[in-house]
Scaffold this active site. Structure first.
Site, PDB file in Angstrom:
ATOM      1  CG  ASN A 109      -1.853  -1.196   1.226  1.00 23.42           C
ATOM      2  OD1 ASN A 109      -2.007  -1.855   0.193  1.00 23.42           O
ATOM      3  ND2 ASN A 109      -2.451  -1.489   2.354  1.00 23.42           N
ATOM      4  CB  VAL A 110       1.215   4.007  -2.258  1.00 23.72           C
ATOM      5  CG1 VAL A 110       1.922   2.968  -3.115  1.00 23.72           C
ATOM      6  CG2 VAL A 110      -0.153   4.349  -2.856  1.00 23.72           C
ATOM      7  CG  ASP A 111      -2.839   3.299   2.614  1.00 20.89           C
ATOM      8  OD1 ASP A 111      -1.899   3.068   3.403  1.00 20.89           O
ATOM      9  OD2 ASP A 111      -3.788   2.505   2.433  1.00 20.89           O
ATOM     10  CG  HIS A 126       3.897  -1.871  -4.838  1.00 19.10           C
ATOM     11  ND1 HIS A 126       2.745  -2.623  -4.936  1.00 19.10           N
ATOM     12  CD2 HIS A 126       4.890  -2.651  -5.356  1.00 19.10           C
ATOM     13  CE1 HIS A 126       3.020  -3.793  -5.480  1.00 19.10           C
ATOM     14  NE2 HIS A 126       4.320  -3.850  -5.735  1.00 19.10           N
ATOM     15  CB  CYS A 134      12.034  15.878 -10.282  1.00 21.02           C
ATOM     16  SG  CYS A 134      12.292  16.862 -11.778  1.00 21.02           S
ATOM     17  CB  SER A 196      -5.750  -9.784  -5.462  1.00 19.13           C
ATOM     18  OG  SER A 196      -4.786  -8.905  -6.001  1.00 19.13           O
ATOM     19  CG  ASN A 220      -8.359 -11.892   0.708  1.00 16.36           C
ATOM     20  OD1 ASN A 220      -9.467 -11.490   0.373  1.00 16.36           O
ATOM     21  ND2 ASN A 220      -7.254 -11.539   0.068  1.00 16.36           N
ATOM     22  CB  ALA A 238      -7.922  -7.096   7.569  1.00 18.93           C
TER      23      ALA A 238
HETATM   24  C1  BJW Z   1      -9.947  -7.711   2.078  1.00 14.40           C
HETATM   25  C2  BJW Z   1     -10.817  -6.774   2.635  1.00 14.40           C
HETATM   26  C3  BJW Z   1     -10.910  -6.726   4.043  1.00 14.40           C
HETATM   27  C4  BJW Z   1     -10.872  -6.558   0.481  1.00 14.40           C
HETATM   28  N1  BJW Z   1     -10.174  -7.567   4.774  1.00 14.40           N
HETATM   29  N2  BJW Z   1      -9.247  -8.532   2.829  1.00 14.40           N
HETATM   30  C5  BJW Z   1       6.156 -12.238 -12.889  1.00 14.40           C
HETATM   31  C6  BJW Z   1       5.061 -12.999 -13.218  1.00 14.40           C
HETATM   32  C7  BJW Z   1       3.949 -12.399 -13.781  1.00 14.40           C
HETATM   33  C8  BJW Z   1       3.906 -11.017 -14.018  1.00 14.40           C
HETATM   34  C9  BJW Z   1       5.005 -10.264 -13.693  1.00 14.40           C
HETATM   35  C10 BJW Z   1       6.108 -10.871 -13.127  1.00 14.40           C
HETATM   36  N3  BJW Z   1       7.025  -9.903 -12.872  1.00 14.40           N
HETATM   37  C11 BJW Z   1       6.537  -8.710 -13.256  1.00 14.40           C
HETATM   38  C12 BJW Z   1       5.313  -8.881 -13.771  1.00 14.40           C
HETATM   39  C13 BJW Z   1       4.486  -7.773 -14.287  1.00 14.40           C
HETATM   40  C14 BJW Z   1       3.728  -7.049 -13.184  1.00 14.40           C
HETATM   41  C15 BJW Z   1       2.700  -8.009 -12.596  1.00 14.40           C
HETATM   42  O1  BJW Z   1       2.855  -8.566 -11.542  1.00 14.40           O
HETATM   43  N4  BJW Z   1       1.580  -8.173 -13.276  1.00 14.40           N
HETATM   44  C16 BJW Z   1       0.517  -9.060 -12.804  1.00 14.40           C
HETATM   45  C17 BJW Z   1      -0.776  -8.274 -12.657  1.00 14.40           C
HETATM   46  C18 BJW Z   1       0.404 -10.226 -13.737  1.00 14.40           C
HETATM   47  N5  BJW Z   1       4.613  -6.552 -12.149  1.00 14.40           N
HETATM   48  C19 BJW Z   1       5.277  -5.398 -12.281  1.00 14.40           C
HETATM   49  O2  BJW Z   1       5.216  -4.747 -13.303  1.00 14.40           O
HETATM   50  C20 BJW Z   1       6.148  -4.971 -11.121  1.00 14.40           C
HETATM   51  N6  BJW Z   1       7.443  -4.632 -11.595  1.00 14.40           N
HETATM   52  C21 BJW Z   1       8.362  -5.555 -11.900  1.00 14.40           C
HETATM   53  O3  BJW Z   1       8.206  -6.736 -11.690  1.00 14.40           O
HETATM   54  O4  BJW Z   1       9.514  -5.017 -12.459  1.00 14.40           O
HETATM   55  C22 BJW Z   1      10.399  -5.910 -13.154  1.00 14.40           C
HETATM   56  C23 BJW Z   1       9.747  -6.264 -14.475  1.00 14.40           C
HETATM   57  C24 BJW Z   1       9.251  -5.271 -15.288  1.00 14.40           C
HETATM   58  C25 BJW Z   1       8.622  -5.588 -16.493  1.00 14.40           C
HETATM   59  C26 BJW Z   1       8.468  -6.908 -16.881  1.00 14.40           C
HETATM   60  C27 BJW Z   1       8.959  -7.913 -16.056  1.00 14.40           C
HETATM   61  C28 BJW Z   1       9.619  -7.583 -14.839  1.00 14.40           C
HETATM   62  C29 BJW Z   1       5.590  -3.682 -10.513  1.00 14.40           C
HETATM   63  C30 BJW Z   1       4.252  -3.861  -9.892  1.00 14.40           C
HETATM   64  C31 BJW Z   1       3.745  -2.492  -9.383  1.00 14.40           C
HETATM   65  C32 BJW Z   1       2.315  -2.546  -8.896  1.00 14.40           C
HETATM   66  N7  BJW Z   1       1.839  -1.192  -8.720  1.00 14.40           N
HETATM   67  C33 BJW Z   1       0.523  -0.978  -8.118  1.00 14.40           C
HETATM   68  C34 BJW Z   1       0.233   0.555  -8.102  1.00 14.40           C
HETATM   69  C35 BJW Z   1       1.028   1.245  -6.988  1.00 14.40           C
HETATM   70  C36 BJW Z   1       0.810   2.713  -6.966  1.00 14.40           C
HETATM   71  C37 BJW Z   1      -0.567   3.114  -6.515  1.00 14.40           C
HETATM   72  O5  BJW Z   1      -1.125   2.599  -5.553  1.00 14.40           O
HETATM   73  O6  BJW Z   1      -1.110   4.016  -7.144  1.00 14.40           O
HETATM   74  O7  BJW Z   1       0.480  -1.514  -6.821  1.00 14.40           O
HETATM   75  S1  BJW Z   1      -0.789  -1.862  -8.989  1.00 14.40           S
HETATM   76  C38 BJW Z   1      -1.674  -2.286  -7.535  1.00 14.40           C
HETATM   77  O8  BJW Z   1      -1.632  -3.721  -7.325  1.00 14.40           O
HETATM   78  C39 BJW Z   1      -0.887  -1.661  -6.379  1.00 14.40           C
HETATM   79  C40 BJW Z   1      -0.990  -2.715  -5.325  1.00 14.40           C
HETATM   80  O9  BJW Z   1       0.026  -2.547  -4.372  1.00 14.40           O
HETATM   81  C41 BJW Z   1      -0.901  -3.990  -6.116  1.00 14.40           C
HETATM   82  C42 BJW Z   1      -1.477  -5.192  -5.416  1.00 14.40           C
HETATM   83  O10 BJW Z   1      -2.854  -5.035  -5.210  1.00 14.40           O
HETATM   84  P1  BJW Z   1      -3.483  -5.540  -3.848  1.00 14.40           P
HETATM   85  O11 BJW Z   1      -2.947  -4.775  -2.729  1.00 14.40           O
HETATM   86  O12 BJW Z   1      -3.360  -7.015  -3.775  1.00 14.40           O
HETATM   87  O13 BJW Z   1      -5.010  -5.071  -4.011  1.00 14.40           O
HETATM   88  P2  BJW Z   1      -6.221  -5.788  -4.777  1.00 14.40           P
HETATM   89  O14 BJW Z   1      -7.273  -4.784  -4.978  1.00 14.40           O
HETATM   90  O15 BJW Z   1      -5.773  -6.535  -5.954  1.00 14.40           O
HETATM   91  O16 BJW Z   1      -6.746  -6.897  -3.736  1.00 14.40           O
HETATM   92  C43 BJW Z   1      -7.387  -6.560  -2.530  1.00 14.40           C
HETATM   93  C44 BJW Z   1      -7.627  -7.835  -1.757  1.00 14.40           C
HETATM   94  O17 BJW Z   1      -8.143  -7.502  -0.484  1.00 14.40           O
HETATM   95  C45 BJW Z   1      -8.649  -8.781  -2.410  1.00 14.40           C
HETATM   96  O18 BJW Z   1      -8.105 -10.096  -2.389  1.00 14.40           O
HETATM   97  C46 BJW Z   1      -9.866  -8.691  -1.495  1.00 14.40           C
HETATM   98  O19 BJW Z   1     -10.584  -9.926  -1.393  1.00 14.40           O
HETATM   99  C47 BJW Z   1      -9.235  -8.340  -0.179  1.00 14.40           C
HETATM  100  N8  BJW Z   1     -10.067  -7.575   0.757  1.00 14.40           N
HETATM  101  N9  BJW Z   1     -11.447  -6.076   1.648  1.00 14.40           N
HETATM  102  C48 BJW Z   1      -9.401  -8.474   4.185  1.00 14.40           C
HETATM  103  N10 BJW Z   1     -11.758  -5.843   4.692  1.00 14.40           N
HETATM  104 ZN    ZN Z   2      13.736  18.437 -10.796  1.00 20.26          ZN
END
Ligand code: BJW
Ligand code: ZN
Length: 247
Positions: A109-111, A126, A134, A196, A220, A238
């Site tokens: 989380n970035v919050d 993240h 910049c 997720s 979850n 959670a």
């Molecule tokens: C509850 C609840 C409650 C709800 N109680 N639970 C290897 C394999 C496959 C793909 C890749 C790989 N390596 C790289 C990739 C590509 C990509 C990737 O993973 N893609 C997949 C989608 C397939 N990864 C990247 O690009 C990463 N970089 C990287 O690997 O660099 C090297 C590289 C580059 C290029 C090619 C190959 C390698 C960077 C990833 C950056 C993610 N950025 C974000 C945005 C951040 C900024 C912002 O916030 O604005 O990060 S995207 C977004 O997803 C954010 C989150 O941190 C992240 C994860 O999401 P999260 O937190 O899991 O949220 P949700 O909404 O998905 O899930 C919520 C969950 O909560 C659900 O399960 C609900 O059920 C649950 N829930 N209420 C308990 N009350």
């Molecule tokens: Zn600058």
């Protein structure tokens, strides 16, 4: 582990017992832990912002194409997050940190809500929404403004600023990722909360811990692609479950 045969009370008792015996604990959190604070998740039905999916805006391509749109999205989130408070789950993790010998909190989380709650050994893999970078001189600074304006500029060089967060296709900070991986390899217990589990490389961390013999439990609202590989999934909010684990 045949979790289907266990009641929720038994699941909670088991995780509590593991936590009490543990020397090193890692907690990995995602957007779900902030959902009860009122912060929308990325992939839930509430994750839509003005007809755009959050995941479509969190890319370098979106920022290159339309920086005004991406900044409008981040300004909206700044405003929203500035108004909400950390919840019972964030607070329970602060208590957990104080009660176990070694503790690392890895958050996607970035919050900034974990830090606001008082967590100390925190790795924000993240990035953080309250920092900007910049795009010209690469300088990173903290800016807590609720509204950064349409296209915020660097005070030093006038270059366009961007949020200091990790977008899809961008590399995570290598030192932070190493610290998170080391902690995952070294822990006795890992809790995976509200993610997720589909975004890599963070989604590898539970398997890394499991491969080194750790007990890995997930909290979850629903099962995830990680669930089959873990010891236990406690289905619930959670904010309901984590306080029971540290009580
Ligand atoms: C509850 C609840 C409650 C709800 N109680 N639970 C290897 C394999 C496959 C793909 C890749 C790989 N390596 C790289 C990739 C590509 C990509 C990737 O993973 N893609 C997949 C989608 C397939 N990864 C990247 O690009 C990463 N970089 C990287 O690997 O660099 C090297 C590289 C580059 C290029 C090619 C190959 C390698 C960077 C990833 C950056 C993610 N950025 C974000 C945005 C951040 C900024 C912002 O916030 O604005 O990060 S995207 C977004 O997803 C954010 C989150 O941190 C992240 C994860 O999401 P999260 O937190 O899991 O949220 P949700 O909404 O998905 O899930 C919520 C969950 O909560 C659900 O399960 C609900 O059920 C649950 N829930 N209420 C308990 N009350
Ligand atoms: Zn600058």
């Amino acid at each position: 582990m045949h979790q289907v045969t266990m009641s929720r009370e038994e699941q909670i008792g088991l995780v509590k017992a593991r936590l009490q015996q543990a020397q090193e604990v890692v907690v990995l959190t995602g957007a779900g832990i902030s959902a009860e604070s009122g912060v929308p998740t990325f992939r839930g039905d509430d994750g839509i912002w003005q007809h755009y999916r959050a995941t479509d805006l969190a890319t370098p391509e979106a920022f290159a194409r339309d920086p005004e749109l991406v900044w409008a999205f981040y300004n909206w989130r700044r405003e929203l997050i500035s108004r909400v408070e950390e919840n019972r789950a964030h607070r329970a993790l602060v208590v957990l940190e104080q009660t176990v010998p070694g503790f690392t909190l890895v958050t996607q989380n970035v919050d900034g809500l974990h830090r606001r709650a008082g967590s100390k050994n925190l790795i924000e893999v993240h990035g953080n929404l309250w920092r900007v970078q910049c795009t010209e001189c690469a300088r990173i600074s903290v800016d807590m403004s609720v509204d950064m304006g349409v296209l915020p500029k660097c005070k030093d060089c006038g270059g366009l600023l961007r949020p200091d967060v990790v977008w899809f296709g961008e590399s995570l900070d290598g030192r932070l990722l190493n610290r998170a991986e080391d902690a995952a390899r070294a822990c006795d217990v890992m809790l995976v909360v509200g993610t997720s589990g589909i975004v890599y490389p963070v989604a590898f961390l539970p398997a890394l811990a499991k491969g080194k013999g750790a007990f890995v439990a997930e909290i979850n609202m629903e099962e995830t692609p990680l669930s089959p590989g873990l010891d236990l999934t406690i289905l619930g909010k959670a904010g309901d479950v984590i306080p029971l684990l540290v009580a």
